[in-house]
Design a protein around this motif. Structure first.
Motif, PDB file in Angstrom:
ATOM      1  N   ALA A  69       0.730  -1.299  -0.045  1.00 55.78           N
ATOM      2  CA  ALA A  69      -0.044  -0.157   0.049  1.00 55.78           C
ATOM      3  C   ALA A  69       0.576   1.248  -0.033  1.00 55.78           C
ATOM      4  N   GLN A  70       2.022   1.262   0.935  1.00 55.72           N
ATOM      5  CA  GLN A  70       2.835   2.483   0.940  1.00 55.72           C
ATOM      6  C   GLN A  70       3.546   2.607  -0.590  1.00 55.72           C
ATOM      7  N   MET A  71       3.925   1.636  -1.228  1.00 59.13           N
ATOM      8  CA  MET A  71       4.625   1.744  -2.428  1.00 59.13           C
ATOM      9  C   MET A  71       3.906   2.032  -3.457  1.00 59.13           C
ATOM     10  N   SER A  72       2.523   1.690  -3.387  1.00 60.39           N
ATOM     11  CA  SER A  72       1.611   2.149  -4.427  1.00 60.39           C
ATOM     12  C   SER A  72       1.295   3.501  -4.260  1.00 60.39           C
ATOM     13  N   HIS A  73       1.228   3.833  -3.007  1.00 63.73           N
ATOM     14  CA  HIS A  73       1.133   5.540  -2.957  1.00 63.73           C
ATOM     15  C   HIS A  73       2.337   6.447  -3.364  1.00 63.73           C
ATOM     16  N   GLU A  74       3.291   5.832  -3.008  1.00 61.94           N
ATOM     17  CA  GLU A  74       4.588   6.618  -3.396  1.00 61.94           C
ATOM     18  C   GLU A  74       4.869   6.691  -4.996  1.00 61.94           C
ATOM     19  N   ILE A  75       4.405   5.463  -5.549  1.00 61.27           N
ATOM     20  CA  ILE A  75       4.772   5.480  -6.891  1.00 61.27           C
ATOM     21  C   ILE A  75       3.644   6.378  -7.776  1.00 61.27           C
TER      22      ILE A  75
ATOM     23  N   THR B  79       1.999   8.842  -6.824  1.00 61.28           N
ATOM     24  CA  THR B  79       1.933  10.222  -6.742  1.00 61.28           C
ATOM     25  C   THR B  79       2.823  10.715  -7.852  1.00 61.28           C
ATOM     26  N   PRO B  80       4.113  10.500  -8.055  1.00 55.46           N
ATOM     27  CA  PRO B  80       4.839  11.141  -9.334  1.00 55.46           C
ATOM     28  C   PRO B  80       4.351  10.536 -10.480  1.00 55.46           C
TER      29      PRO B  80
ATOM     30  N   VAL C 212      -8.975  12.870  -3.256  1.00 54.54           N
ATOM     31  CA  VAL C 212      -8.109  12.595  -4.135  1.00 54.54           C
ATOM     32  C   VAL C 212      -6.909  11.765  -3.589  1.00 54.54           C
ATOM     33  N   THR C 213      -6.619  10.797  -3.934  1.00 56.57           N
ATOM     34  CA  THR C 213      -5.575   9.997  -3.153  1.00 56.57           C
ATOM     35  C   THR C 213      -4.938   8.927  -4.077  1.00 56.57           C
ATOM     36  N   ALA C 214      -3.552   8.686  -3.563  1.00 57.99           N
ATOM     37  CA  ALA C 214      -2.640   7.572  -4.310  1.00 57.99           C
ATOM     38  C   ALA C 214      -2.950   6.385  -3.760  1.00 57.99           C
TER      39      ALA C 214
ATOM     40  N   PRO D 234      -2.879   7.620 -10.526  1.00 57.03           N
ATOM     41  CA  PRO D 234      -2.857   8.913 -11.421  1.00 57.03           C
ATOM     42  C   PRO D 234      -4.310   9.093 -11.732  1.00 57.03           C
ATOM     43  N   ILE D 235      -4.693  10.467 -11.907  1.00 59.57           N
ATOM     44  CA  ILE D 235      -5.930  10.700 -12.501  1.00 59.57           C
ATOM     45  C   ILE D 235      -5.762  11.228 -13.864  1.00 59.57           C
TER      46      ILE D 235
END
Length: 492
Positions: free
Chosen positions: A116-122, A124-125, A450-452, A474-475
């Motif tokens: 979950a954390q890696m998904s969020h961190e990736i 976002t950019p 809006v979330t990663a 990504p949106i």
């Protein structure tokens, strides 16, 4: 259960060899005081209830701890039978298994948190990469510039697909994925799946065929996005491993009753094929038919694994057959609840299968004020959202924290707030709760999360805090447009 130290209890062999030595002895003379007391209590309970009494006790002898299980039962005309057995090894084995289970559960939780954390961190950019490229492709570009931008977009979408596959696999293994049962058109779902891969097939010069039976149910209840995900996985694999010829999607129906049908969906190709002994192996995670194929064609090898597990969630089956050099056929058999074309599903039927969520069909143009508030701490993502809103005809103010959002909402009203969930100090969830707690002190806005993060249950958690809708990074421009139209339509 006390541990009785330095008590020299009679061994079982002593009782067998010289039982007369203990005849006539009181319990207290044979057992440690605490065990004797518990034995007396068990005898009293047995006398009053007549049911079997069981308790454990421990004795430390010669530096080792031994665990015994005592059982007391009534014997007709004979009094009370007391039995004790050494369960030391059994308890040690049980403790070992319990500790192993706890370690495995802890490792699984850690893995889920990491994914979950890696998904969020990736994500976002990646939101900035895909979002800005999508906007760039809609501007005047030279042919060369458009080619470069398209390649960046393709790479970003491929990376997103890999992230989604890994996240899906983690969610399925953790039992954290649920089906969202909605009414949908089955033929439309098949056609949409073909549309998603049509361009890739044309680029390779492949023919793409569709054979759909006339008796296929028109409207069904099911998870259309997940079914489409399975079909697209099968089609994409067929196209990837086929250099010439055709890929065919066929759909037939059997056991069709008034409210149930078994649908068979097959994807066949004229590609390289798979050795029969490798068919089962390719459904395992990260496995392709052989290493050279993996290097030549790429991919994580997760598509078929996820597809089969999603199929199992739908109570269906997914199997493959193949002949090396002559192509492969993958067949999905799935039971679906059918609906009458002239009537919407009843509330009772929907409650039985799922909790309804808002749809994303054709929406009317947004009405009312069109000046929004963006709450986002990442400067790049601020610009992505701002440019997307401008492209859709909206203007916006931007703040970088939850505290700033609260100040802004007390100065002026905004019809819609795009609220980043993960922010330092005051995150989006806490900010939303404060906004809702203000009640009539402010004009309450529509709040879009809006979330990663993209784990199962996130959407429900966000809505429970008072948010109205959800966008996962990504949106895309289309996704943003759909959700804005949806919330403005319901607001009006």
């Amino acid at each position: 259960e006390g541990v009785f130290r330095d008590y020299h209890a009679p061994r079982s062999d002593e009782l067998l060899v010289s039982p007369k030595r203990f005849l006539g002895s009181r319990i207290e003379q044979v057992l440690p005081p605490e065990v004797a007391l518990r034995t007396r209590q068990a005898m009293d309970a047995l006398h009053h209830t007549g049911t079997l009494q069981i308790f454990d006790y421990s004795i430390e002898r010669e530096g080792a701890c031994y665990v015994y299980e005592a059982r007391l039962a009534s014997v007709e005309n004979e009094g009370i039978l007391v039995m004790a057995r050494d369960v030391t090894e059994m308890r040690r084995s049980t403790d070992t298994l319990r500790q192993a289970k706890e370690r495995a559960e802890a490792a699984d939780r850690a893995k889920s948190m990491f994914v979950a954390q890696m998904s969020h961190e990736i994500r976002t950019p990646l939101n900035a990469v895909i979002g800005m490229v999508e906007l760039l492709l809609e501007t005047p570009l030279s042919a060369e510039q458009r080619e470069y931008a398209a390649m960046i977009n393709t790479g970003g979408q491929s990376l997103l697909a890999i992230i989604n596959d890994i996240l899906d696999l983690a969610r399925i293994e953790a039992g954290r994925i649920d089906l969202d049962m909605q009414p949908f058109g089955l033929a439309e779902c098949l056609e949409e799946s073909l549309d998603l891969v049509r361009h890739t097939a044309l680029e390779k010069g492949l023919r793409l065929h569709s054979v759909v039976a006339d008796d296929l149910p028109k409207q069904v209840l099911g998870d259309a996005p997940r079914l489409r995900q399975i079909i697209v996985n099968l089609l994409a694999n067929a196209i990837k491993f086929t250099e010439s010829g055709a890929v065919t999607l066929s759909a037939t129906c059997s056991d069709h009753t008034t409210d149930q049908a078994t649908v068979t969906i097959s994807v066949s190709d004229t590609g390289i094929g798979i050795a029969p002994e490798q068919i089962d192996a390719i459904f395992a995670p990260f496995v392709q038919a052989d290493g050279s194929i993996s290097r030549r064609y790429g991919g994580t090898g997760l598509g078929l694994t996820i597809s089969r597990q999603l199929t199992a969630l739908m109570h269906g089956t997914l199997q493959g057959t193949s002949t090396p050099g002559h192509g492969s056929t993958f067949t999905l058999i799935i039971p679906l609840r059918t609906l009458d074309r002239s009537a919407a599903p009843t509330d009772a039927a929907l409650r039985e299968l799922s909790v309804l969520t808002p749809g994303n069909g054709a929406q009317p143009e947004a009405t009312g004020p069109n000046h929004f508030l963006i709450v986002e701490d990442n400067p790049i993502n601020q610009e992505v959202l701002r440019h997307m809103l401008l492209r859709l005809g909206y203007s916006c103010d931007i703040v970088a924290s939850g505290a700033a959002a609260l100040e802004a909402l007390q100065i002026r009203s905004y019809p819609i707030v795009l609220m980043d969930v993960q922010m330092p100090e005051l995150d989006g969830l806490a900010t939303t709760q404060i906004i809702r707690a203000l009640g009539d002190q402010i004009i309450q806005p529509v709040i879009i999360a809006v979330t990663a993060s993209a784990l199962t249950g996130d959407r429900e958690r966000y809505l429970a805090t008072g948010m109205d809708a959800y966008l996962s990074k990504p949106i895309s421009l289309t996704a943003l447009q759909d959700v804005v139209h949806h919330v403005t339509r319901h607001k009006s």
